[in-house]
Design a protein around this motif. Sequence first.
Motif, PDB file in Angstrom:
ATOM      1  N   ILE A  84       0.882  -1.226  -0.105  1.00 47.65           N
ATOM      2  CA  ILE A  84      -0.009   0.097   0.046  1.00 47.65           C
ATOM      3  C   ILE A  84       0.931   1.189   0.062  1.00 47.65           C
ATOM      4  O   ILE A  84       1.876   1.091   0.255  1.00 47.65           O
ATOM      5  CB  ILE A  84      -0.972   0.292   1.175  1.00 47.65           C
ATOM      6  N   SER A  91       1.098   5.002   1.906  1.00 44.12           N
ATOM      7  CA  SER A  91       0.333   5.567   3.095  1.00 44.12           C
ATOM      8  C   SER A  91       1.323   6.521   3.581  1.00 44.12           C
ATOM      9  O   SER A  91       2.519   6.479   3.638  1.00 44.12           O
ATOM     10  CB  SER A  91      -0.007   4.713   4.013  1.00 44.12           C
ATOM     11  N   TYR A  93       1.697   7.088   6.641  1.00 43.29           N
ATOM     12  CA  TYR A  93       1.432   6.381   8.058  1.00 43.29           C
ATOM     13  C   TYR A  93       1.679   7.104   9.061  1.00 43.29           C
ATOM     14  O   TYR A  93       1.183   6.990  10.479  1.00 43.29           O
ATOM     15  CB  TYR A  93       2.279   5.178   8.037  1.00 43.29           C
ATOM     16  N   LYS A 125      -1.117   8.556  10.834  1.00 48.82           N
ATOM     17  CA  LYS A 125      -2.349   7.654  11.287  1.00 48.82           C
ATOM     18  C   LYS A 125      -1.704   6.762  12.463  1.00 48.82           C
ATOM     19  O   LYS A 125      -1.516   5.654  12.586  1.00 48.82           O
ATOM     20  CB  LYS A 125      -2.543   6.785  10.166  1.00 48.82           C
ATOM     21  N   LYS A 144      -7.279   0.423   9.730  1.00 54.18           N
ATOM     22  CA  LYS A 144      -7.784  -0.270   8.593  1.00 54.18           C
ATOM     23  C   LYS A 144      -6.536  -0.493   7.660  1.00 54.18           C
ATOM     24  O   LYS A 144      -6.618  -1.452   7.143  1.00 54.18           O
ATOM     25  CB  LYS A 144      -8.588   0.910   7.710  1.00 54.18           C
ATOM     26  N   GLU A 145      -5.525   0.125   7.589  1.00 51.68           N
ATOM     27  CA  GLU A 145      -4.429  -0.112   6.711  1.00 51.68           C
ATOM     28  C   GLU A 145      -3.689  -1.374   7.213  1.00 51.68           C
ATOM     29  O   GLU A 145      -3.123  -2.208   6.405  1.00 51.68           O
ATOM     30  CB  GLU A 145      -3.522   0.795   6.300  1.00 51.68           C
ATOM     31  N   GLU A 161      -5.479  -4.082   5.745  1.00 51.13           N
ATOM     32  CA  GLU A 161      -4.877  -4.334   4.187  1.00 51.13           C
ATOM     33  C   GLU A 161      -3.798  -5.120   4.336  1.00 51.13           C
ATOM     34  O   GLU A 161      -3.548  -6.004   3.252  1.00 51.13           O
ATOM     35  CB  GLU A 161      -4.937  -2.991   3.730  1.00 51.13           C
TER      36      GLU A 161
END
Length: 298
Positions: A277, A279, A281, A284, A291-292, A295
């Motif tokens: 992914i 991101s 990050y 976050k 959520k990630e 993933e």
Amino acid sequence: MKKAIQIITSLLFIFCSLVDGKKTVTNTNQKLKPTKKHPKFSEYWYAGKAEITSYKLTQNRYGELHQGTAVNIFVTEDFLPEKQVKADNQNKKNVPVLKLNSTKKFTTGIYPYSLMTSIFTPIDINKKTIKISFSSQEWCGNTFMQLNNREKFKIDFFSYFESNADRKVSLEKNALENELWNQLRINPKSIAKGKYKVIPSFEYLALNHQKIKAYDAEVNLIEKGEFINFSVYYPTLKRKLTIKLTKDFPYTIESWEEITTNRGKTLTTKAEKINTIKSAYWTKNGATDTKERKELRL
């Protein structure tokens, strides 16, 4: 007269090159070929996000294989070349780098391991990596190793083992296995194939109590279909690292394996991609920002 001077100058140049042969070898050991970045490099790496990839890990430790997870986080940063830390502010003296934070988590019997390696490599890969740090945490204790690129490579090593005690090491600037991961992401064809000296990964040197130095190595890169297989083999260490990445930009690392032979027993550490992914990050870090992680299947 002018022609005679030119001949003498040429002879002196040849003589000096022969006398200074060791320095020439040291420079060629860096094995970097001048190259341009991919046209989409800035679009991909300067979009304000990091690339995060999770892997299913099978890790060789204590003569057995253990299951776990690995995560590679690649991101661009501005780096201070003198302090050798991430820059807080923009400055013309900053060096743009590609940073890899590589993490591994696995369990050996009752107790867990947590490993992390950070590598800071200039985007201009004709320049050497500025800094590398490695740390290992497990129930027996901590191990930490850091390289700073000065006139030579200055390495500080700290460990709880008597047989692997604290020390400082100074090395010539040979190729570094750790920096090859970043160089592959910038442009894999910038790394020359052949036989030359390479300083093995800090994880390998620290966990296996190996002498911190450059070892003879055989470096190879083979294109096969849509992928590239890049390998580094150390004959005296009986160790081979192979990294599989996509042939096309952004040269995503799909998997890797590390084959080692110790006391007649050969075992293979493997990592296979789960998901990738993009991101930011670092923004976050709230309790609901999970959520990630799902993933990435972490």
